[in-house]
Design an enzyme around this catalytic site. Structure first.
Site, PDB file in Angstrom:
ATOM      1  N   HIS A  23      -2.554   7.416   7.202  1.00  0.00           N
ATOM      2  CA  HIS A  23      -1.531   8.301   6.616  1.00  0.00           C
ATOM      3  C   HIS A  23      -2.164   9.595   6.094  1.00  0.00           C
ATOM      4  O   HIS A  23      -1.613  10.680   6.267  1.00  0.00           O
ATOM      5  CB  HIS A  23      -0.812   7.621   5.455  1.00  0.00           C
ATOM      6  CG  HIS A  23       0.308   6.700   5.838  1.00  0.00           C
ATOM      7  ND1 HIS A  23       1.391   7.097   6.589  1.00  0.00           N
ATOM      8  CD2 HIS A  23       0.523   5.389   5.552  1.00  0.00           C
ATOM      9  CE1 HIS A  23       2.225   6.073   6.733  1.00  0.00           C
ATOM     10  NE2 HIS A  23       1.720   5.015   6.122  1.00  0.00           N
TER      11      HIS A  23
ATOM     12  N   LEU B  67       6.457   1.594   4.943  1.00  0.00           N
ATOM     13  CA  LEU B  67       7.588   2.019   4.116  1.00  0.00           C
ATOM     14  C   LEU B  67       8.244   3.281   4.677  1.00  0.00           C
ATOM     15  O   LEU B  67       9.398   3.561   4.350  1.00  0.00           O
ATOM     16  CB  LEU B  67       7.127   2.257   2.677  1.00  0.00           C
ATOM     17  CG  LEU B  67       6.637   0.985   1.950  1.00  0.00           C
ATOM     18  CD1 LEU B  67       6.040   1.343   0.595  1.00  0.00           C
ATOM     19  CD2 LEU B  67       7.778  -0.011   1.793  1.00  0.00           C
TER      20      LEU B  67
ATOM     21  N   GLY C 154       0.849  -1.186   0.000  1.00  0.00           N
ATOM     22  CA  GLY C 154       0.000   0.000   0.000  1.00  0.00           C
ATOM     23  C   GLY C 154       0.882   1.233   0.000  1.00  0.00           C
ATOM     24  O   GLY C 154       2.061   1.160   0.363  1.00  0.00           O
TER      25      GLY C 154
ATOM     26  N   HIS D 253      -4.601   1.400   7.590  1.00  0.00           N
ATOM     27  CA  HIS D 253      -3.228   1.921   7.684  1.00  0.00           C
ATOM     28  C   HIS D 253      -3.036   3.091   6.708  1.00  0.00           C
ATOM     29  O   HIS D 253      -2.484   4.139   7.070  1.00  0.00           O
ATOM     30  CB  HIS D 253      -2.256   0.767   7.400  1.00  0.00           C
ATOM     31  CG  HIS D 253      -0.808   1.125   7.365  1.00  0.00           C
ATOM     32  ND1 HIS D 253       0.113   0.626   8.272  1.00  0.00           N
ATOM     33  CD2 HIS D 253      -0.076   1.923   6.519  1.00  0.00           C
ATOM     34  CE1 HIS D 253       1.311   1.110   7.991  1.00  0.00           C
ATOM     35  NE2 HIS D 253       1.236   1.891   6.927  1.00  0.00           N
TER      36      HIS D 253
HETATM   37  O1  GNR Z   1       4.010  -2.556   2.598  1.00  0.00           O
HETATM   38  C1  GNR Z   1       3.347  -2.449   3.621  1.00  0.00           C
HETATM   39  N1  GNR Z   1       3.059  -3.558   4.324  1.00  0.00           N
HETATM   40  C2  GNR Z   1       2.133  -3.585   5.369  1.00  0.00           C
HETATM   41  C3  GNR Z   1       2.118  -4.706   6.175  1.00  0.00           C
HETATM   42  C4  GNR Z   1       1.221  -4.808   7.210  1.00  0.00           C
HETATM   43  C5  GNR Z   1       0.327  -3.787   7.431  1.00  0.00           C
HETATM   44  C6  GNR Z   1       0.355  -2.637   6.654  1.00  0.00           C
HETATM   45  C7  GNR Z   1       1.248  -2.548   5.621  1.00  0.00           C
HETATM   46  S1  GNR Z   1       1.242  -1.133   4.620  1.00  0.00           S
HETATM   47  C8  GNR Z   1       2.916  -1.119   4.098  1.00  0.00           C
HETATM   48  C9  GNR Z   1       3.148  -0.033   3.070  1.00  0.00           C
HETATM   49  C10 GNR Z   1       2.926   1.309   3.717  1.00  0.00           C
HETATM   50  O2  GNR Z   1       3.690   1.836   4.485  1.00  0.00           O
HETATM   51  N2  GNR Z   1       1.807   1.898   3.436  1.00  0.00           N
HETATM   52  O3  GNR Z   1       1.503   3.065   4.012  1.00  0.00           O
HETATM   53 NI    NI Z   2       2.589   3.111   5.893  1.00  0.00          NI
END
Ligand code: GNR
Ligand code: NI
Length: 167
Positions: A137, A92, A46, A133
């Protein structure tokens, strides 16, 4: 296409509240394409526009293993949520650190697609984690905000240490 730079915690720009998208034009489609490219390259499941320093209500996600479930949510709104789940999350913007976070098990979301068309859907489990999640952001919130201050400070120390090692 272009790879975008992902902001990393504690960059204060990650705390910016995104504004609604009002113009659905070619530039928006280009941004969506660049966000997918950046997310897949990272690799991640994501990416919220906030993380690439674009403060508009826009997120992309794909939790499949073969790039077969690409989703774009513009101006997403949470309509309903139910249940609870604990899932180990990463982000990330916090490379290399992971923590268990409690969130709703199931969410119903309204949003617009890249053409501005209204969409509505319900997801549960890992997909629901990802939606919540990413929507965090857009509100300037990050996953460690859900942790106790003790757990958060331990994780942030770990993040610091990893940075010093790779520097
Ligand atoms: O890549 C991502 N993996 C993830 C794993 C568990 C719960 C949420 C995520 S989102 C993350 C990418 C990211 O930072 N998206 O904002
Ligand atoms: Ni994130």
């Amino acid at each position: 296409m272009a790879l975008l730079t992902i902001l990393e915690f504690p960059d204060p720009r990650l705390r910016t509240k995104a504004q609604p998208v009002t113009v659905f034009d070619a530039q928006l489609k280009q941004l969506v394409a660049d966000m997918f490219e950046t997310m897949y390259a990272a690799p991640g499941v994501g990416l919220a526009a906030t993380q690439v320093n674009v403060h508009q209500q826009l997120l992309v996600m794909d939790m499949s293993e073969d790039k077969s479930d690409a989703r774009v949510l513009i101006n997403p709104r949470l309509l309903e949520k139910s249940g609870e789940q604990i899932f180990q999350e990463g982000c990330l913007s916090f490379p290399g650190i992971y923590a268990d976070v409690e969130r709703a098990l199931r969410v119903k979301v309204a949003a617009q697609d890249v053409d501005g068309k209204h969409i509505e859907f319900e997801v549960e489990g890992p997909l629901a984690v990802c939606v919540q999640h990413e929507m965090d952001h857009l509100a300037g919130k990050v996953f460690v905000d859900h942790l106790s201050s003790l757990k958060r400070s331990l994780l942030l120390k770990k993040l610091d240490k990893k940075r010093k090692q790779s520097a």
